[in-house]
Design an enzyme around this catalytic site. Structure first.
Site, PDB file in Angstrom:
ATOM      1  N   HIS A  85       0.832  -1.206   0.000  1.00 40.17           N
ATOM      2  CA  HIS A  85       0.000   0.000   0.000  1.00 40.17           C
ATOM      3  C   HIS A  85       0.866   1.255   0.000  1.00 40.17           C
ATOM      4  CE1 HIS A  85      -3.806  -2.197   1.591  1.00 40.17           C
ATOM      5  NE2 HIS A  85      -3.754  -2.161   0.272  1.00 40.17           N
ATOM      6  N   GLU A 177      -5.407  -8.379   3.154  1.00 41.54           N
ATOM      7  CA  GLU A 177      -4.809  -9.400   4.014  1.00 41.54           C
ATOM      8  C   GLU A 177      -5.862 -10.158   4.810  1.00 41.54           C
ATOM      9  OE1 GLU A 177      -2.360  -9.773   8.128  1.00 41.54           O
ATOM     10  OE2 GLU A 177      -1.758  -8.099   6.848  1.00 41.54           O
ATOM     11  N   SER A 311      -2.769   2.354   3.831  1.00 39.59           N
ATOM     12  CA  SER A 311      -1.836   1.477   4.549  1.00 39.59           C
ATOM     13  C   SER A 311      -2.266   1.386   6.001  1.00 39.59           C
ATOM     14  CB  SER A 311      -0.413   2.036   4.456  1.00 39.59           C
ATOM     15  OG  SER A 311       0.432   1.413   5.411  1.00 39.59           O
ATOM     16  N   SER A 374       5.473   0.304   4.361  1.00 41.31           N
ATOM     17  CA  SER A 374       5.483   0.266   2.897  1.00 41.31           C
ATOM     18  C   SER A 374       5.987   1.568   2.282  1.00 41.31           C
ATOM     19  CB  SER A 374       4.063  -0.034   2.379  1.00 41.31           C
ATOM     20  OG  SER A 374       3.120   0.866   2.927  1.00 41.31           O
TER      21      SER A 374
END
Length: 400
Positions: A85, A177, A311, A374
């Site tokens: 992300h 996820e 994220s 990320s």
């Protein structure tokens, strides 16, 4: 026969090292590291959290995607969703010719364009069992970058399902996820899952475990996070706890403890037969949260958190700072800092919208910085540079 499934890399690190450095390296971040994570630029003092940015799992996923382009230079490359992300990293992959598969409003991916000659990259979050099986059925090459921490959670929920325990997952039911993790329990006929977003939803479940109640209201509240045919009266008798790896670790542990106590109150000495819990918190997520807490022991005047708005781990870092009473700005990348206008474009805590705050820096002189797992280093360095320009300070004189 040619292998069509890869998980361990192609041994092409040397071939991609130069491009990775060009795309993500930051001299500013290296200067901060070399100076005990502190840097003074004129009247400004920057303090960088000691754990920040790319974690091992993200590093591996990005490396593997770059290696895949080198390994298969003449094939069409697809990516299921986003590799991680972060918009900057995903754009780099687009620039390399990777085609992104986007989930439809109905929640499915369209794989109709993929042929056996194509290569498909699976993201760091993993994919659902159903999507994996559909891709295997096509016969295309699969490059699996699923993070090891995510795989550990999958093993845990699989064991719950195998033994007849419902997996209660602390996470966001819409997150890639969590979707992938929840799907793992469906390998088993008796597999069941229930996703709770926060302590409020967990307490509703706990109340039902202890006292029963209005099952229709509970079903309506949690419907999007339950396995097909979920029966609250039947499927909450034996439960095991797990979590989306990027949630706030303290909240995940607190939810597990709340459910355990409810099982003790409901079943007494036999509670051990009805409850299981294992620590499935990602070490990198925990380390970044701990590093922020340590930085806040000496509170900065203002904190900037850099990372994608979608994220989860980045949003939780910003929320953690906010909970400690320190002014915080969550920005997606350095472009959000506008030196000319003296403004910052950011996403306020617990919202899904951007705001522009003029005069955000004010008289602040101690600036805390961190970044989600990320976020590449160059975006952190560029943020420091733009803050310096906002304050009229010469970063080049310090860093070069």
């Amino acid at each position: 026969m040619e292998s069509t499934y890869f998980r361990r890399g192609f041994g092409l690190k040397a071939e991609i090292e130069g491009q990775l450095t060009a795309d993500y390296h930051s001299t500013v971040v290296e200067a901060l590291r070399a100076n005990q994570y502190r840097l003074t630029v004129g009247s400004l003092s920057f303090r960088l959290a000691r754990e920040f940015g790319f974690c091992y799992g993200v590093d591996r996923a990005v490396d593997y995607a770059y290696e895949t382009r080198v390994k298969f230079p003449d094939r069409r490359l697809y990516l299921v969703g986003e590799i991680i992300h972060n918009p900057h990293v995903n754009q780099k992959l687009r620039d390399m010719g990777v085609r992104f598969l986007v989930r439809s409003e109905e929640g499915t991916f369209d794989f109709s364009a993929i042929t056996p000659d194509d290569v498909v990259i699976l993201p760091a979050f993993g994919v659902t069992i159903g999507d994996f099986e559909r891709l295997r059925g096509i016969g295309c090459v699969l490059v699996d970058t699923t993070c090891g921490s995510v795989l550990n959670v999958w093993k845990r929920v699989e064991s719950y399902a195998r033994d007849g325990f419902t997996a209660i997952i602390h996470g966001k039911h819409w997150h890639e996820e969590t979707k992938a993790t929840a799907s793992q329990v469906m390998k088993f006929p008796q597999g069941r899952y229930l996703v709770v977003f926060d302590m409020d939803e967990a307490r509703l479940v706990c109340d039902f475990i202890e006292r029963g109640g209005d099952v229709d209201a509970l079903r309506e509240r949690l419907a999007k996070g339950t396995s097909p045919g979920f029966d609250f009266e039947r499927d909450l008798v034996r439960v095991g706890l797990a979590n989306q790896t990027t949630m706030l670790s303290g909240e995940s542990l607190a939810i597990a403890e709340e459910v355990r106590r409810s099982m003790v109150r409901r079943y007494g000495d036999a509670a051990g037969e009805h409850f299981r819990s294992f620590d499935t918190i990602c070490s990198a997520t925990q380390e970044r949260q701990d590093a922020v807490v340590a930085l806040l022991d000496e509170p900065p005047d203002v904190m900037v958190v850099v990372g994608g708005y979608n994220s989860s781990n980045t949003c939780h870092l910003a929320a953690l700072v906010h909970s400690r009473g320190v002014p915080v700005f969550h920005i997606e990348d350095a472009d959000a800092v506008d030196p000319a206008a003296g403004a910052i474009r950011h996403q306020p805590i617990d919202t899904k919208r951007e705001e522009i705050t003029p005069g955000w820096l004010g008289d602040a002189r101690i600036i805390g910085i961190t970044a989600g797992a990320s976020t590449p280093n160059n975006k952190i360095g560029e943020t420091v540079a733009r803050i310096c320009r906002t304050a009229g300070q010469d970063l080049g004189a310090v860093v070069g």
